[in-house]
Write an enzyme that holds these catalytic residues in place. Structure first.
Site, PDB file in Angstrom:
ATOM      1  N   SER A   1       0.845  -1.126  -0.059  1.00 54.94           N
ATOM      2  CA  SER A   1       0.024   0.002   0.044  1.00 54.94           C
ATOM      3  C   SER A   1       1.026   1.292   0.002  1.00 54.94           C
ATOM      4  O   SER A   1       2.037   1.038   0.223  1.00 54.94           O
ATOM      5  CB  SER A   1      -0.939   0.116   1.337  1.00 54.94           C
ATOM      6  N   LYS A   2       0.188   2.377  -0.071  1.00 53.72           N
ATOM      7  CA  LYS A   2       1.249   3.673  -0.179  1.00 53.72           C
ATOM      8  C   LYS A   2       1.934   3.625   1.098  1.00 53.72           C
ATOM      9  O   LYS A   2       2.923   4.281   0.923  1.00 53.72           O
ATOM     10  CB  LYS A   2       0.259   4.883  -0.396  1.00 53.72           C
TER      11      LYS A   2
END
Ligand code: GLU
Length: 473
Positions: free
Chosen positions: A234-235
């Site tokens: 994920s970011k």
């Protein structure tokens, strides 16, 4: 069916709420490959309906990243917000046909309805007489909505458990799943290839298609990427942006190759496939069901392979911009620069790694104390004395990168026999030279390094190291 009807139309539909990350890049690539494989059309749609988090800077960054990856699109970028009139027209059509209705029920009312009918029963509302309330889509009571997914196979969602869901607010602004389905319908999309975090949205989108009386696209939900630790990327967790990878010195073609193999391909992630190969072979239905692991170490390895294959001029130009960023653009001896780059072309795995490896050719070595302590002991002084004598003995033929007789072969011919002559391991002989001339134990090949640095500078640095060694004893 005419060919026009058969033609593949895919879309990449990023939300500009952040930079393009590796997972999004893979989705873009798969869509692009599907389009190019069939001579189809790639549409770029910017899903900017989240007005708070979407920014023009993010849009610019995404376009820039796609261009850098060389993933071109045929239509767009089309702003989803810019299609408000089309969304309104579709909404009106559904209101007119009765497939959608305004419902003035509040959240409390819906809760009460569910308390009465059972929590897993989808909410069914009542049209408000005066047109007030949010607009809901009528969901049938019977049957299943079936996603016949190209990757996941058939996934069934029982209609009975789905709410008549809200597709627009009372002010006419539409909600996400409605906008996506209307856009895909209007744009004639034939295949939707996207992350499988969107699988749960698909039944709603299919219900919109059904209500509009339009044949839906095929869906291919690609498993999300995980990191080497098994956790979802994920970011916040390990998902590098395309810009970060570019700045780290990766090549677009290596990234394309590597991310194509994450979940698709011949079964390992070390196969070198040109973009033409990818285009020829890629089919979304061949993407695997299980999640793939993005391992930057493997990307590095693959990038190194691509760097080796680069034509000399292309490689030099690519390295140059990284070097300029490090040196502030101060002029370097061009001949030495080119020679230095060439001798590390097989060793460096990213463009960014080149400068640290050749820096010693342009600046006095910065002594790494740990390397010094490890290497400059025992026989090191004797070795350097021998080395100095041998190098001084090389005739100044004018050959070599510095035109001083220090050609690679000349240096090699005197230094290569030395370990045997001194009865020492190669490391015991070559590491002291390396530390003397580069300050570190990591450098290009030792013969190449000495040749690149040239007679005068090599001998001067060896002399400095020898006197430091003498002081130390
Ligand atoms: N905008 C969505 C996203 O960025 C993609 C939606 C879709 O592909 O249908 O996750």
């Amino acid at each position: 069916m005419s060919t026009a009807e058969k033609a593949t139309r895919v879309r990449f539909a990023p939300s500009p709420t952040g930079a393009l990350h590796i997972g999004g890049a893979r989705t873009a690539l798969y869509n692009w490959l599907a389009a190019r494989h069939d001579g189809g059309t790639m549409v770029l749609r910017i899903e900017d309906t989240d007005l708070e988090r979407s920014t023009p800077e993010n849009v610019a960054q995404i376009l820039d990243a796609l261009r850098w990856l060389d993933l071109d699109w045929d239509e767009g970028p089309i702003s989803q917000v810019g299609r408000a009139n089309d969304h309104a027209a579709a909404l009106q059509k559904l209101l007119d046909s009765g497939a959608a209705y305004p419902d003035s029920a509040t959240a409390e009312d819906v809760k009460a309805w569910k308390a009465e009918h059972g929590a897993d029963r989808g909410y069914r509302g009542t049209p408000s007489g005066d047109g007030s309330g949010a607009i809901r889509l009528r969901v049938p009571d019977d049957g299943d909505t079936v996603v016949d997914d190209l990757i996941r196979g058939e996934v069934r969602f029982p209609n009975r458990s789905y709410d008549d869901f809200v597709i627009a607010r009372n002010d006419g602004s539409v909600l996400y799943n409605f906008a996506v389905a209307v856009d895909d319908a209007d744009m004639g999309i034939t295949e939707v290839i996207r992350g499988d975090d969107h699988l749960s949205n698909t039944p709603k989108q299919l219900l919109v298609f059904e209500a509009l009386g339009i044949k839906p696209p095929r869906y291919a939900h690609v498993p999300l990427l995980h990191g080497p630790d098994g956790k979802k990327l994920s970011k916040r967790h390990g998902a590098a942006s395309v810009q970060e990878l570019r700045d780290a010195g990766y090549l677009p073609e290596a990234i394309r190759n590597y991310i194509a193999l994450l979940g698709w391909g011949p079964g390992d992630d070390e196969t070198l496939l040109s973009t033409d190969d990818l285009v020829e072979r890629f089919r979304p239905e061949d993407v695997g069901k299980s999640s793939a692991v993005f391992d930057e170490k493997k990307l590095r390895w693959m990038n190194g392979r691509y760097m080796r294959e680069m034509p000399a001029w292309e490689y030099l130009e690519a390295v140059r911009s990284f070097v300029e960023a490090e040196t502030g653009g101060r002029p370097l001896n061009e001949e030495r620069f080119e020679f230095g780059c060439r001798i590390v072309q097989e060793k460096a795995q990213t463009l960014r790694e080149v400068w640290p490896l050749i820096r010693f050719l342009f600046e006095p070595p910065v002594q790494d104390d740990k390397a010094w302590r490890k290497v400059m002991k025992g026989e090191a002084a004797r070795v350097l004395t021998e080395v100095e004598a041998l190098l001084i003995g090389i005739a100044d033929s004018g050959e070599g990168p510095n035109h001083d007789g220090f050609a690679i072969e000349a240096v090699q011919s005197v230094l290569e026999p030395l370990p045997e002559k001194l009865d020492l391991g190669a490391g015991k002989v070559f590491q002291p030279i390396r530390v003397a001339i580069t300050g570190t134990t990591i450098s290009p090949g030792i013969f190449e390094s000495v040749a690149a640095l040239g007679r005068e500078e090599t001998l001067a640095r060896i002399e400095v190291a020898r006197s430091k060694l003498a002081d130390q004893s």
